[in-house]
Design a protein around this motif. Structure first.
Motif, PDB file in Angstrom:
ATOM      1  N   ILE A 104       0.863  -1.177   0.000  1.00 39.05           N
ATOM      2  CA  ILE A 104       0.000   0.000   0.000  1.00 39.05           C
ATOM      3  C   ILE A 104       0.898   1.225   0.000  1.00 39.05           C
ATOM      4  O   ILE A 104       1.715   1.417   0.907  1.00 39.05           O
ATOM      5  CB  ILE A 104      -0.922   0.049   1.234  1.00 39.05           C
ATOM      6  CG1 ILE A 104      -1.788  -1.201   1.332  1.00 39.05           C
ATOM      7  CG2 ILE A 104      -1.804   1.291   1.191  1.00 39.05           C
ATOM      8  CD1 ILE A 104      -2.627  -1.256   2.599  1.00 39.05           C
ATOM      9  N   VAL A 105       0.779   2.046  -1.022  1.00 39.26           N
ATOM     10  CA  VAL A 105       1.537   3.288  -1.095  1.00 39.26           C
ATOM     11  C   VAL A 105       0.550   4.450  -1.098  1.00 39.26           C
ATOM     12  O   VAL A 105      -0.405   4.461  -1.879  1.00 39.26           O
ATOM     13  CB  VAL A 105       2.426   3.341  -2.351  1.00 39.26           C
ATOM     14  CG1 VAL A 105       3.030   4.738  -2.519  1.00 39.26           C
ATOM     15  CG2 VAL A 105       3.536   2.310  -2.249  1.00 39.26           C
ATOM     16  N   ALA A 106       0.765   5.390  -0.205  1.00 39.44           N
ATOM     17  CA  ALA A 106      -0.088   6.572  -0.119  1.00 39.44           C
ATOM     18  C   ALA A 106       0.586   7.720  -0.851  1.00 39.44           C
ATOM     19  O   ALA A 106       1.741   8.048  -0.582  1.00 39.44           O
ATOM     20  CB  ALA A 106      -0.343   6.948   1.331  1.00 39.44           C
ATOM     21  N   LEU A 107      -0.141   8.293  -1.789  1.00 38.90           N
ATOM     22  CA  LEU A 107       0.323   9.497  -2.484  1.00 38.90           C
ATOM     23  C   LEU A 107      -0.324  10.676  -1.781  1.00 38.90           C
ATOM     24  O   LEU A 107      -1.526  10.904  -1.889  1.00 38.90           O
ATOM     25  CB  LEU A 107      -0.072   9.437  -3.956  1.00 38.90           C
ATOM     26  CG  LEU A 107       0.485  10.526  -4.881  1.00 38.90           C
ATOM     27  CD1 LEU A 107       2.007  10.526  -4.845  1.00 38.90           C
ATOM     28  CD2 LEU A 107      -0.019  10.321  -6.296  1.00 38.90           C
ATOM     29  N   LEU A 108       0.481  11.386  -1.035  1.00 40.46           N
ATOM     30  CA  LEU A 108      -0.022  12.409  -0.117  1.00 40.46           C
ATOM     31  C   LEU A 108       0.249  13.799  -0.695  1.00 40.46           C
ATOM     32  O   LEU A 108       1.345  14.082  -1.186  1.00 40.46           O
ATOM     33  CB  LEU A 108       0.683  12.252   1.232  1.00 40.46           C
ATOM     34  CG  LEU A 108       0.221  13.102   2.414  1.00 40.46           C
ATOM     35  CD1 LEU A 108      -1.190  12.725   2.815  1.00 40.46           C
ATOM     36  CD2 LEU A 108       1.173  12.911   3.589  1.00 40.46           C
ATOM     37  N   GLY A 109      -0.770  14.644  -0.641  1.00 45.64           N
ATOM     38  CA  GLY A 109      -0.589  16.002  -1.125  1.00 45.64           C
ATOM     39  C   GLY A 109      -1.833  16.834  -0.888  1.00 45.64           C
ATOM     40  O   GLY A 109      -2.918  16.303  -0.679  1.00 45.64           O
ATOM     41  N   SER A 110      -1.673  18.137  -0.930  1.00 51.52           N
ATOM     42  CA  SER A 110      -2.802  19.037  -0.728  1.00 51.52           C
ATOM     43  C   SER A 110      -3.681  19.060  -1.966  1.00 51.52           C
ATOM     44  O   SER A 110      -3.341  18.488  -3.016  1.00 51.52           O
ATOM     45  CB  SER A 110      -2.294  20.448  -0.417  1.00 51.52           C
ATOM     46  OG  SER A 110      -1.466  20.912  -1.477  1.00 51.52           O
ATOM     47  N   ASN A 111      -4.829  19.721  -1.866  1.00 55.94           N
ATOM     48  CA  ASN A 111      -5.701  19.875  -3.025  1.00 55.94           C
ATOM     49  C   ASN A 111      -4.952  20.580  -4.154  1.00 55.94           C
ATOM     50  O   ASN A 111      -4.293  21.595  -3.924  1.00 55.94           O
ATOM     51  CB  ASN A 111      -6.950  20.690  -2.652  1.00 55.94           C
ATOM     52  CG  ASN A 111      -7.953  19.860  -1.876  1.00 55.94           C
ATOM     53  OD1 ASN A 111      -8.012  18.647  -2.018  1.00 55.94           O
ATOM     54  ND2 ASN A 111      -8.749  20.522  -1.045  1.00 55.94           N
ATOM     55  N   GLY A 112      -5.081  20.044  -5.367  1.00 54.23           N
ATOM     56  CA  GLY A 112      -4.419  20.644  -6.510  1.00 54.23           C
ATOM     57  C   GLY A 112      -2.973  20.252  -6.689  1.00 54.23           C
ATOM     58  O   GLY A 112      -2.289  20.761  -7.584  1.00 54.23           O
ATOM     59  N   ALA A 113      -2.475  19.311  -5.866  1.00 50.33           N
ATOM     60  CA  ALA A 113      -1.073  18.909  -5.966  1.00 50.33           C
ATOM     61  C   ALA A 113      -0.803  18.046  -7.195  1.00 50.33           C
ATOM     62  O   ALA A 113       0.345  17.908  -7.620  1.00 50.33           O
ATOM     63  CB  ALA A 113      -0.648  18.162  -4.706  1.00 50.33           C
ATOM     64  N   GLY A 114      -1.851  17.436  -7.760  1.00 51.46           N
ATOM     65  CA  GLY A 114      -1.679  16.585  -8.934  1.00 51.46           C
ATOM     66  C   GLY A 114      -1.909  15.115  -8.676  1.00 51.46           C
ATOM     67  O   GLY A 114      -1.638  14.269  -9.546  1.00 51.46           O
TER      68      GLY A 114
END
Length: 267
Positions: free
Chosen positions: A34-44
């Motif tokens: 399980i890999v989480a791609l973490l980022g704010s709104n609009g990060a892509g």
């Protein structure tokens, strides 16, 4: 021998007009993790998922899933993946079982009824299986959505912010579902903006910021990027989520029983 990664992305770029959304994304996802791609709104984050699921063409770099190139072998990619978007894509007029049967038939699988019944058991929806999906709670609807995405046994599952808008109990239900997928050998790429979600679920966490992966590692590795912690006595206060669950006296299984009523109402 080192196994081929389930997902491999190198130098991925994508622009919308003059706006450059992805500026050279590099990431690999091991099989069964399980890999989480973490980022704010609009990060892509969603743009990455849409490219990996062949819904969007990239402008530069490369992306492959299960060894298939997303640009030149899109059909092979689609046959081995499943995508669950930010909002549950269930037909609320149909029952839960009918939703599952419909997807199995669209995939031209044998014994769609048996497939539906097995998934209803697996996702604890048997009692609610013949009710209209429109009567389901948010957590039940999301579980049904994920069950539908697993028809055909895809080896890679993309979950794009799967707990958006869910209450704490429903969110825990989805977390348990994601853990069970990985335990069964499914590779999961999870996009989220919730730090706690990434911390609870992910084997590895990739932080996407301004179109690039700026850090990628296990939770322990990421924590080591900060100065060593000092030992201090701190009176721990309960979180609001802990207060909510304590007051309601509910767990994830209690929530299912509360909603899986035979008359189609929620208590």
């Amino acid at each position: 021998m080192i196994a081929e990664p389930a997902i491999r992305v190198a130098g991925l770029r994508k622009s919308y007009g003059d706006q450059e959304v992805l500026r050279g994304v590099d990431i690999e996802v091991a099989r069964g993790s399980i890999v989480a791609l973490l980022g704010s709104n609009g990060a892509g984050k969603t743009t990455v998922v849409r490219i990996l699921s062949t819904l969007l063409a990239h402008d530069g770099g490369s992306a492959s899933v299960n060894g298939f190139d997303t640009a030149t072998q899109p059909r092979d990619v689609r046959e081995s993946i499943s995508l669950t978007g930010q909002f549950a894509a269930v037909d609320e007029i149909l029952s839960g079982r009918e939703n599952l049967v419909l997807v199995a038939r669209l995939r031209h699988l044998k014994n769609p009824g048996a497939i539906a019944d097995e998934l209803l058991v697996r996702f604890s929806l048997t009692d609610a299986g013949r009710r209209r999906a429109g009567t389901y709670s948010g957590g039940m609807r999301r579980r049904l959505d994920i069950a539908m995405s697993l028809i055909g046994n895809p080896s890679v599952v993309f979950l794009d912010e799967p707990t958006t808008g869910l209450d704490p109990q429903a969110r825990i239900e989805v977390w348990n579902t994601v853990r069970s997928l990985a335990a069964a050998g499914t590779t999961v790429l999870l996009t989220t903006q919730y730090l706690e979600e990434a911390e609870h679920l992910a084997d590895r966490i990739a932080i996407l910021h301004e179109g690039r992966i700026i850090q990628n590692g296990t939770l322990a590795e990421l924590k080591r990027l900060l100065p060593p912690a000092r030992t201090e006595y701190v009176e721990k206060q309960p979180t609001l989520e802990e207060v909510f669950l304590a007051i309601t006296g509910a767990t994830a299984s209690d929530d299912r029983r509360a909603h899986d009523t035979t008359d189609g109402t929620e208590r």
